[in-house]
Design a protein around this motif. Sequence first.
Motif, PDB file in Angstrom:
ATOM      1  N   LEU B 295       0.847  -0.970  -0.153  1.00 47.24           N
ATOM      2  CA  LEU B 295       0.086  -0.091  -0.100  1.00 47.24           C
ATOM      3  C   LEU B 295       0.828   1.166  -0.012  1.00 47.24           C
ATOM      4  O   LEU B 295       1.861   1.344   0.622  1.00 47.24           O
ATOM      5  N   MET B 296       0.356   2.381  -0.427  1.00 46.73           N
ATOM      6  CA  MET B 296       1.033   3.716  -0.537  1.00 46.73           C
ATOM      7  C   MET B 296      -0.216   4.619  -0.525  1.00 46.73           C
ATOM      8  O   MET B 296      -0.900   4.930  -1.334  1.00 46.73           O
ATOM      9  N   MET B 297      -0.465   4.783   1.041  1.00 48.26           N
ATOM     10  CA  MET B 297      -1.451   5.592   1.288  1.00 48.26           C
ATOM     11  C   MET B 297      -1.205   6.841   2.149  1.00 48.26           C
ATOM     12  O   MET B 297      -2.044   7.423   3.003  1.00 48.26           O
ATOM     13  N   GLY B 298      -0.089   7.109   2.174  1.00 47.10           N
ATOM     14  CA  GLY B 298       0.407   8.306   3.220  1.00 47.10           C
ATOM     15  C   GLY B 298       0.090   8.306   4.337  1.00 47.10           C
ATOM     16  O   GLY B 298       0.089   9.312   5.217  1.00 47.10           O
TER      17      GLY B 298
END
Lengths: 337, 337
Positions: B295-298
Amino acid sequence: LDQEAKQAAELHQAQLTKPPGSLGMLESLVVDLAAMQGTVFPRCDNVHISIFAADHGVACQGVSAFPQDVTAQMVLNFAQGGAAVAVLAKQMGANFEVINLGTVKPTMHPGIINQIIAEQSGDISQTAAMTEEQLLQGLQAGKQAVDRAIALKSKLFIAGEMGIANTTSATALLASLLELNAEDVTGPGTGVSGSRLEHKASIVAQALTLHQGINDPFELLRCLGGFEIVAMCGAYIRAAEKGLPVLVDGFISSASALLACKVNPEVRKWLLFGHCSAEPFHSKVLQELDVEPILMMGMRLGEGSGAAMAVSILRAACELHSSMATFSDAGVSNSGE
Amino acid sequence: LDQEAKQAAELHQAQLTKPPGSLGMLESLVVDLAAMQGTVFPRCDNVHISIFAADHGVACQGVSAFPQDVTAQMVLNFAQGGAAVAVLAKQMGANFEVINLGTVKPTMHPGIINQIIAEQSGDISQTAAMTEEQLLQGLQAGKQAVDRAIALKSKLFIAGEMGIANTTSATALLASLLELNAEDVTGPGTGVSGSRLEHKASIVAQALTLHQGINDPFELLRCLGGFEIVAMCGAYIRAAEKGLPVLVDGFISSASALLACKVNPEVRKWLLFGHCSAEPFHSKVLQELDVEPILMMGMRLGEGSGAAMAVSILRAACELHSSMATFSDAGVSNSGE
């Protein structure tokens, strides 16, 4: 959108036991959902997934890695629960329906809604994809799916699609809308490469030349679309009218979404985007829509599968929002205190 | 790793009704899990989450946006179910445990395992973080958590952490390992910026100068670590020894993971990475580990929350792998047929 619910959700987020902003996109997603659902504590428990399937005349040009029969075969596979999105729908307990808008081979199964417009759309490299009446039938099928979702009290709507050769149609639609060249944006779809990819790009270019100079989004859909692309566009327009949040899937769905936004810019406010597809053109389209997709996992299957994957993220965002302790509840010191 | 199970899983993936590769990372994840769990059909139903908490002497240098008391307050918040990772653990039905390795304020609650090493580690800008005996106690606490996970027949292990000022410790460890300058890699952590961020970087630089020239990963941990960072390192080493797949969380956990890999390069094979944190240094560290995060969701909360978010992705990957129809089951034509 409900601005009061949005502000109340933002205020609530700020009180949860975490540094402000540290849940990243999970915070903005739940606030967006609060505004759409008109409640401080949105939920995504009851998800509605409508899969629209249709055959494309342009398949005869050899633009796909798969034979055209696969559309009807996959319609059955959806209904029987064997396709990716069907597995995900079952796992999440979604309402799941499959609408066949027209396949060269007919499909009969109690799990399939047959709303046949024609056995396939026209070959967009040679003619218009459909008549005006067929366009209206497609839009209507999408509208009806959303109305069924609302009748079932769904809080989130996903449209998926199946149609051999539909990346060709979507690429032509998006290239026309964004004024880009076929060679620059045509991608592998189900998996064509090399000279077959060049051929696909030339077919897209041919379709763009034949149907150039069209500004009206409905006329674009009529000339370059497919029945399932039209239906998803109709569904998105209806969802915005009725205030039902939409989770958009990948490349094909985004073509429908961009067209729906051209018809009515208000639609954009009701759209969340599940993922960025590996289909190279998709990221450009998401930029055009000013979208930060939830997932980026190199998926490129369509069917609504990327959106279905993102549901668990939305559910977790809702659960965190409603169940985390606040600083005062938990007796945790806030920053700067 | 079980190469036979891996190959069998790859063969099975190729037969599922989708274009090859179209599920992107979901395909590689399930194949990796198959190799780790030694079965063609891996599962992530029974997840074990161990949260390690400890206070850091360097907190007295004013490197965090939050007061040091928050560590102990959050330990209670974990045990009471109000922290983000506790909410996610409950939602997924995970085994969830909280291990306090030493906080300035003691914590008493039936849901907390108190394995106190000291009330805090030493201020790394002035002295070593801990003694050799304390280092061994920390490693042992991590090992014991993995042994509990195995006793509970867990198939996936997540370590989380809490410790005010622990991004300072992790930044120093990683800058030392990767031979980078403090000013280039020190990030906001819980949310410091401007002159406070510059101050934090100067404290990291001071710690690096004081403890320079150390190559042994255990000695690095002893000088620059914290008890929770040490424990996670011990846990990762033990998980690899016992063949238990690990889902690594964010920035702090990745420091432990990189150190564990320096101790024993075999550890790397047992690690999946849940997400890329918004803490800027994390993406560099993931590159160093040759990692594609799920995941890359900040997110930048720590606690194991990013890894916990990724569990639903792994579960969906497993479900798709085991429940999708094959081309022959569903009577769907494959490409090129």
